[in-house]
Design an enzyme around this catalytic site. Structure first.
Site, PDB file in Angstrom:
ATOM      1  N   GLY A  76      34.971  61.271  61.694  1.00  0.00           N
ATOM      2  CA  GLY A  76      34.611  61.629  60.317  1.00  0.00           C
ATOM      3  C   GLY A  76      34.909  63.062  59.935  1.00  0.00           C
ATOM      4  O   GLY A  76      34.456  63.535  58.893  1.00  0.00           O
ATOM      5  N   GLY A 109      36.790  54.170  61.171  1.00  0.00           N
ATOM      6  CA  GLY A 109      35.592  54.236  60.332  1.00  0.00           C
ATOM      7  C   GLY A 109      35.984  54.411  58.875  1.00  0.00           C
ATOM      8  O   GLY A 109      36.284  53.453  58.163  1.00  0.00           O
ATOM      9  N   GLY A 110      36.019  55.654  58.416  1.00  0.00           N
ATOM     10  CA  GLY A 110      36.251  55.973  57.008  1.00  0.00           C
ATOM     11  C   GLY A 110      37.401  55.219  56.355  1.00  0.00           C
ATOM     12  O   GLY A 110      37.234  54.610  55.290  1.00  0.00           O
ATOM     13  N   HIS A 170      28.613  53.901  70.818  1.00  0.00           N
ATOM     14  CA  HIS A 170      29.128  54.758  69.746  1.00  0.00           C
ATOM     15  C   HIS A 170      28.335  56.068  69.732  1.00  0.00           C
ATOM     16  O   HIS A 170      27.115  56.072  69.890  1.00  0.00           O
ATOM     17  CB  HIS A 170      29.017  54.052  68.389  1.00  0.00           C
ATOM     18  CG  HIS A 170      29.861  54.707  67.348  1.00  0.00           C
ATOM     19  ND1 HIS A 170      29.514  55.891  66.761  1.00  0.00           N
ATOM     20  CD2 HIS A 170      31.064  54.372  66.811  1.00  0.00           C
ATOM     21  CE1 HIS A 170      30.455  56.254  65.912  1.00  0.00           C
ATOM     22  NE2 HIS A 170      31.407  55.339  65.916  1.00  0.00           N
ATOM     23  N   GLU A 192      27.409  57.917  67.406  1.00  0.00           N
ATOM     24  CA  GLU A 192      26.340  58.028  66.391  1.00  0.00           C
ATOM     25  C   GLU A 192      25.028  57.469  66.936  1.00  0.00           C
ATOM     26  O   GLU A 192      23.947  57.968  66.616  1.00  0.00           O
ATOM     27  CB  GLU A 192      26.764  57.294  65.111  1.00  0.00           C
ATOM     28  CG  GLU A 192      27.852  58.061  64.366  1.00  0.00           C
ATOM     29  CD  GLU A 192      28.703  57.205  63.443  1.00  0.00           C
ATOM     30  OE1 GLU A 192      28.421  56.004  63.284  1.00  0.00           O
ATOM     31  OE2 GLU A 192      29.679  57.750  62.890  1.00  0.00           O
ATOM     32  N   SER A 248      38.928  59.793  62.890  1.00  0.00           N
ATOM     33  CA  SER A 248      39.692  60.243  61.718  1.00  0.00           C
ATOM     34  C   SER A 248      41.114  59.683  61.634  1.00  0.00           C
ATOM     35  O   SER A 248      42.000  60.324  61.066  1.00  0.00           O
ATOM     36  CB  SER A 248      39.719  61.779  61.641  1.00  0.00           C
ATOM     37  OG  SER A 248      38.412  62.267  61.425  1.00  0.00           O
ATOM     38  N   ASN A 271      35.227  49.576  61.493  1.00  0.00           N
ATOM     39  CA  ASN A 271      33.794  49.805  61.695  1.00  0.00           C
ATOM     40  C   ASN A 271      33.199  50.283  60.371  1.00  0.00           C
ATOM     41  O   ASN A 271      33.364  51.440  59.991  1.00  0.00           O
ATOM     42  CB  ASN A 271      33.599  50.871  62.796  1.00  0.00           C
ATOM     43  CG  ASN A 271      32.137  51.222  63.000  1.00  0.00           C
ATOM     44  OD1 ASN A 271      31.241  50.539  62.505  1.00  0.00           O
ATOM     45  ND2 ASN A 271      31.889  52.295  63.745  1.00  0.00           N
ATOM     46  N   TRP A 272      32.517  49.363  59.680  1.00  0.00           N
ATOM     47  CA  TRP A 272      31.983  49.689  58.354  1.00  0.00           C
ATOM     48  C   TRP A 272      30.637  50.411  58.425  1.00  0.00           C
ATOM     49  O   TRP A 272      30.043  50.714  57.378  1.00  0.00           O
ATOM     50  CB  TRP A 272      31.888  48.416  57.502  1.00  0.00           C
ATOM     51  CG  TRP A 272      33.227  47.817  57.197  1.00  0.00           C
ATOM     52  CD1 TRP A 272      34.440  48.450  57.282  1.00  0.00           C
ATOM     53  CD2 TRP A 272      33.513  46.485  56.765  1.00  0.00           C
ATOM     54  NE1 TRP A 272      35.453  47.591  56.933  1.00  0.00           N
ATOM     55  CE2 TRP A 272      34.912  46.373  56.605  1.00  0.00           C
ATOM     56  CE3 TRP A 272      32.717  45.359  56.493  1.00  0.00           C
ATOM     57  CZ2 TRP A 272      35.533  45.195  56.193  1.00  0.00           C
ATOM     58  CZ3 TRP A 272      33.339  44.183  56.084  1.00  0.00           C
ATOM     59  CH2 TRP A 272      34.727  44.116  55.937  1.00  0.00           C
ATOM     60  N   LYS A 273      30.165  50.608  59.629  1.00  0.00           N
ATOM     61  CA  LYS A 273      28.908  51.361  59.855  1.00  0.00           C
ATOM     62  C   LYS A 273      27.792  50.836  58.953  1.00  0.00           C
ATOM     63  O   LYS A 273      27.721  49.632  58.694  1.00  0.00           O
ATOM     64  CB  LYS A 273      29.156  52.863  59.661  1.00  0.00           C
ATOM     65  CG  LYS A 273      30.342  53.366  60.475  1.00  0.00           C
ATOM     66  CD  LYS A 273      30.421  54.860  60.569  1.00  0.00           C
ATOM     67  CE  LYS A 273      31.691  55.249  61.300  1.00  0.00           C
ATOM     68  NZ  LYS A 273      31.740  56.641  61.686  1.00  0.00           N
ATOM     69  N   GLU A 287      36.727  58.142  71.710  1.00  0.00           N
ATOM     70  CA  GLU A 287      36.310  58.646  70.399  1.00  0.00           C
ATOM     71  C   GLU A 287      35.700  60.039  70.565  1.00  0.00           C
ATOM     72  O   GLU A 287      34.471  60.164  70.726  1.00  0.00           O
ATOM     73  CB  GLU A 287      35.261  57.706  69.797  1.00  0.00           C
ATOM     74  CG  GLU A 287      35.785  56.349  69.439  1.00  0.00           C
ATOM     75  CD  GLU A 287      35.197  55.889  68.114  1.00  0.00           C
ATOM     76  OE1 GLU A 287      35.963  55.490  67.234  1.00  0.00           O
ATOM     77  OE2 GLU A 287      33.965  55.969  67.937  1.00  0.00           O
TER      78      GLU A 287
END
Ligand code: PEP
Length: 251
Positions: free
Chosen positions: A170, A232-233, A92, A94, A211, A8-10, A164
């Site tokens: 993150g 993600g990261g 998600h 976010e 994470s 997931n490159w957001k 999640e």
């Protein structure tokens, strides 16, 4: 169903960065797992072109709750299908937190995705406060039930269910294995009640996100009930992501 590793490159990479990362990732082949990339909307088509002749799949990071029509700025499931996405991320945290998305809205998004034969990657997760107040199980079951309510076709469709925890995303903190197993049990029970145990076993991939990286993935990838990860990261680095893919592929 193969285990799945989703990047997931957001809202973090421009076109060149997305394409460079795709080129690096597609150099390696993994026979036992499915790799999925979720670039930002403007770059989906360009990434899709690079993925021709590979088995890597594409995911949208969101999808509209409405069908094609007059809705400025939204992207319909029909369009996501047209671009060539196999998956779309919905729910998600976010988007729940920053854009105030509700379970009811997510439920409509899932219906639109199923109409287009796109598999939803449905995210559920509790906040730190909810966890501290002992409300985790209640929150998760409620999110799940609301998001999947009144979907007649559900039993015929596949679902990727991503646990999640909001506090893990993150943050560098991951869930511990015992907690993850407990959550899996709770969500399995909830889906078994909603549809059937058979459905959970055959159509649902339970994955973890929060994470996960190349250093901590092994403790989770070895667990029989974990069918993959939403990353993600660590998915922004080809080296890290490919190391994770290697570990999952041999698990
Ligand atoms: C996510 O946002 O879905 C996620 C899992 O992010 P990270 O891996 O950076 O915690």
């Amino acid at each position: 169903m193969k285990k799945i590793l989703i990047a997931n490159w957001k809202m973090k990479l421009f076109e060149k960065q997305s394409l460079d990362l795709t080129k690096k990732i597609k150099k390696k082949k993994f026979s036992k797992i499915e790799i999925v990339l979720a670039p930002s909307f403007p770059y989906l088509s360009a990434v899709k072109k690079l993925l021709a002749k590979t088995t890597i799949k594409l995911a949208a990071q969101n999808s509209a709750a409405q069908t094609l029509g007059a809705l400025t700025g939204e992207v319909a499931a029909e369009m996501i299908k047209d671009i060539g996405c196999s998956y779309a991320i919905v729910g998600h945290s976010e988007r729940r937190q920053n854009l105030f998305e509700t379970d009811q809205l997510i439920n409509e998004k899932i219906k639109r995705l199923f109409e287009q034969k796109i598999t939803p990657i449905l995210c559920v997760g509790e906040t730190l406060e909810q966890k501290k107040n002992g409300r985790r199980n209640q929150v998760l079951v409620q999110q799940l039930k609301n998001c999947l309510s009144k979907i007649a076709v559900l039993e015929k469709e596949n679902l990727v269910l991503a646990y999640e925890p909001v506090w893990a995303i993150g943050s560098g903190n991951v869930v511990d294995v015992a907690e993850l197993e407990a959550v899996w049990g709770i969500l399995k029970h909830a889906i078994s009640m909603l549809v059937s145990e058979n459905y959970f076993e055959n159509n649902v991939r339970f994955i973890y996100g929060g994470s996960v990286d190349e250093k901590n993935i092994e403790q989770f990838s070895a667990l029989p009930f974990v069918h993959g990860f939403l990353v993600g990261g660590a998915s922004l680095s080809a080296d890290k992501f490919l190391t994770m893919a290697e570990i999952l592929n041999r698990s």
